[in-house]
Structures are given as C-alpha cells and as structure tokens.
Scaffold this motif. Sequence first.
Motif, PDB file in Angstrom:
ATOM      1  N   ASP A 153       0.820  -1.213   0.000  1.00 30.02           N
ATOM      2  CA  ASP A 153       0.000   0.000   0.000  1.00 30.02           C
ATOM      3  C   ASP A 153       0.852   1.260   0.000  1.00 30.02           C
ATOM      4  OD1 ASP A 153       0.880  -0.531   2.594  1.00 30.02           O
ATOM      5  OD2 ASP A 153      -0.826   0.506   3.503  1.00 30.02           O
ATOM      6  N   THR A 154       2.123   1.165   0.411  1.00 28.51           N
ATOM      7  CA  THR A 154       2.991   2.342   0.462  1.00 28.51           C
ATOM      8  C   THR A 154       4.176   2.272  -0.485  1.00 28.51           C
ATOM      9  OG1 THR A 154       4.238   1.386   2.311  1.00 28.51           O
ATOM     10  CG2 THR A 154       2.374   2.822   2.864  1.00 28.51           C
ATOM     11  N   ARG A 155       4.463   1.112  -1.035  1.00 27.30           N
ATOM     12  CA  ARG A 155       5.621   0.953  -1.918  1.00 27.30           C
ATOM     13  C   ARG A 155       5.205   0.243  -3.205  1.00 27.30           C
ATOM     14  NH1 ARG A 155       7.149   4.516   0.536  1.00 27.30           N
ATOM     15  NH2 ARG A 155       8.539   4.528   2.350  1.00 27.30           N
ATOM     16  N   SER A 156       5.728   0.705  -4.325  1.00 29.32           N
ATOM     17  CA  SER A 156       5.375   0.110  -5.616  1.00 29.32           C
ATOM     18  C   SER A 156       6.337  -0.991  -6.033  1.00 29.32           C
ATOM     19  CB  SER A 156       5.350   1.193  -6.698  1.00 29.32           C
ATOM     20  OG  SER A 156       6.644   1.767  -6.869  1.00 29.32           O
ATOM     21  N   SER A 157       7.468  -1.104  -5.328  1.00 33.02           N
ATOM     22  CA  SER A 157       8.497  -2.080  -5.699  1.00 33.02           C
ATOM     23  C   SER A 157       9.093  -2.695  -4.447  1.00 33.02           C
ATOM     24  CB  SER A 157       9.612  -1.408  -6.509  1.00 33.02           C
ATOM     25  OG  SER A 157       9.094  -0.713  -7.621  1.00 33.02           O
ATOM     26  N   VAL A 158       9.678  -3.863  -4.603  1.00 31.60           N
ATOM     27  CA  VAL A 158      10.294  -4.560  -3.479  1.00 31.60           C
ATOM     28  C   VAL A 158      11.434  -5.418  -4.008  1.00 31.60           C
ATOM     29  CG1 VAL A 158       8.689  -6.504  -3.655  1.00 31.60           C
ATOM     30  CG2 VAL A 158       9.806  -6.049  -1.484  1.00 31.60           C
ATOM     31  N   GLY A 213       5.602  13.918  -8.978  1.00 31.37           N
ATOM     32  CA  GLY A 213       4.815  13.002  -8.149  1.00 31.37           C
ATOM     33  C   GLY A 213       5.622  11.869  -7.579  1.00 31.37           C
ATOM     34  N   ALA A 214       6.922  12.043  -7.442  1.00 31.47           N
ATOM     35  CA  ALA A 214       7.781  10.995  -6.892  1.00 31.47           C
ATOM     36  C   ALA A 214       7.335  10.661  -5.476  1.00 31.47           C
ATOM     37  CB  ALA A 214       9.236  11.448  -6.896  1.00 31.47           C
ATOM     38  N   ILE A 215       7.413   9.372  -5.130  1.00 32.56           N
ATOM     39  CA  ILE A 215       7.065   8.907  -3.787  1.00 32.56           C
ATOM     40  C   ILE A 215       8.351   8.425  -3.124  1.00 32.56           C
ATOM     41  CG2 ILE A 215       5.719   7.269  -2.439  1.00 32.56           C
ATOM     42  CD1 ILE A 215       3.699   7.207  -4.721  1.00 32.56           C
ATOM     43  N   TRP A 216       8.856   9.196  -2.166  1.00 27.87           N
ATOM     44  CA  TRP A 216      10.086   8.828  -1.463  1.00 27.87           C
ATOM     45  C   TRP A 216       9.954   9.232  -0.003  1.00 27.87           C
ATOM     46  CZ3 TRP A 216      14.231   6.091  -3.221  1.00 27.87           C
ATOM     47  CH2 TRP A 216      15.352   5.991  -2.339  1.00 27.87           C
TER      48      TRP A 216
END
Length: 216
Positions: A153-158, A213-216
């Motif tokens: 829900d908070t990260r698009s990659s792992v 819109g970067a999510i970091w």
Amino acid sequence: MTMSPAEASLREEMARIGAEFRALGLAPGTSGNLSARLDDGWLMTPTNVALGDLVPERISKLDWDGNHLAGDKPTKEAVLHRAFYENRPGTGAVVHLHAPHAVALSCLDGLDAESCIPPITPYFVMRVGRLPLQPYFRPGDPAMGEAVARMADTRSSVLLANHGPVVSGPTLATAKAAMEELEETARLALLLHGRPVRVLGEDEIQPLRETFGAIW
C-alpha cells in the motif's frame, strides 16, 4: 478461446515486453513473470516458459478468486503479483525478473531494509521510489506474497533477498520502465559499492515530489 479486443491486445503486449526483457538479458532461462489486470480478472505468464517465448493465446487467465480460466498453468509466483493487485490501488501490471544486477544486489549483506538503493539518481526516485528489502523465501512460498502485501500500500516495488525485484505500475509500460530503471540503478549501486557516494538530499528530492509526483 473467445476474448475481447482489449484482452487480445494486452496479451500481445505481454508477449512483446517479455521478448524485450529477454533480449536485454534481464530474463535468463525460464525465470521471471509478468501480469496485467483485466476488467474480468488478470493475465499471468505461464510456468516454465521463457519470457522470450510467450505465445499470447497461451498466457494464463485467472479470476480474482484464483480460478484458472484459460491458457496454460500460471507461474507458482502468482502470489507476488496478487499481493500488489489486492493491496495497492491503481495497480494495472506487475513485473518480477531475475535481472542480474538487481539479483546480485539482493545477495549483499547489510542492505538498508527501508530502501536497498539510496537516492543516487533522480530517475530512481521518480520511477521506482524506495525499494524495501524482504527476507528470503523459497520460490512460490505463500509467505512471500504475505510479506509483499504488508508493504504494497505504500511501496510500488520490493527486492526479495537472494531472489530479485518485483515492480508494480499502473500499466505494463510503466512497470517495464520502472524495472529497467531499477536494474540500471542496481548496476550503478554495485559499481559504487564500497566508495563514498553523494546521495540526493531532502531539498533535492522534494522538487521531484512536487514536479513529478515521486514517492520517497
């Protein structure tokens, strides 16, 4: 098999992208898998089929209860994909590869579990974001999907320890671009390993959030 034009087009796109990953050397042997969302379920690459040899009509189709509707038997790693679809709104595609530099990175000891790669380039920040590390699981272990689900829900990659990366995106094209960016940044991280590295600071990351819109 009767299918909608949209499904037929998506199957063709999956086969094309699979072949591109194979040509880039990011999908050795029969490793790696792709999936994409449909209105009435989702498409998943079959088990034991090289991504460069995908036949559009034989790609697996499943419903959201896990029933196999059409095509060949799906990969055992479908749990990774389902974790993103069920827990990250807007997920339209998922890519899991055994890309060599990302896999090499996943085998290093002492990685930062919050993000295995620091913010060394703006493109990594924009296209991938933080890359959390998950522990090692045997391939196909349901616990692997459960671990991914807890952060989806908070990260698009792992990054899966001693295994490789899993990337989600709104479309196959965006997931593909993110995976290629991740692999390239993993290569850079290995080249820089053991050296002093200048990383982007918060004052440099914030404009990437505001502009892209970067999510970091």
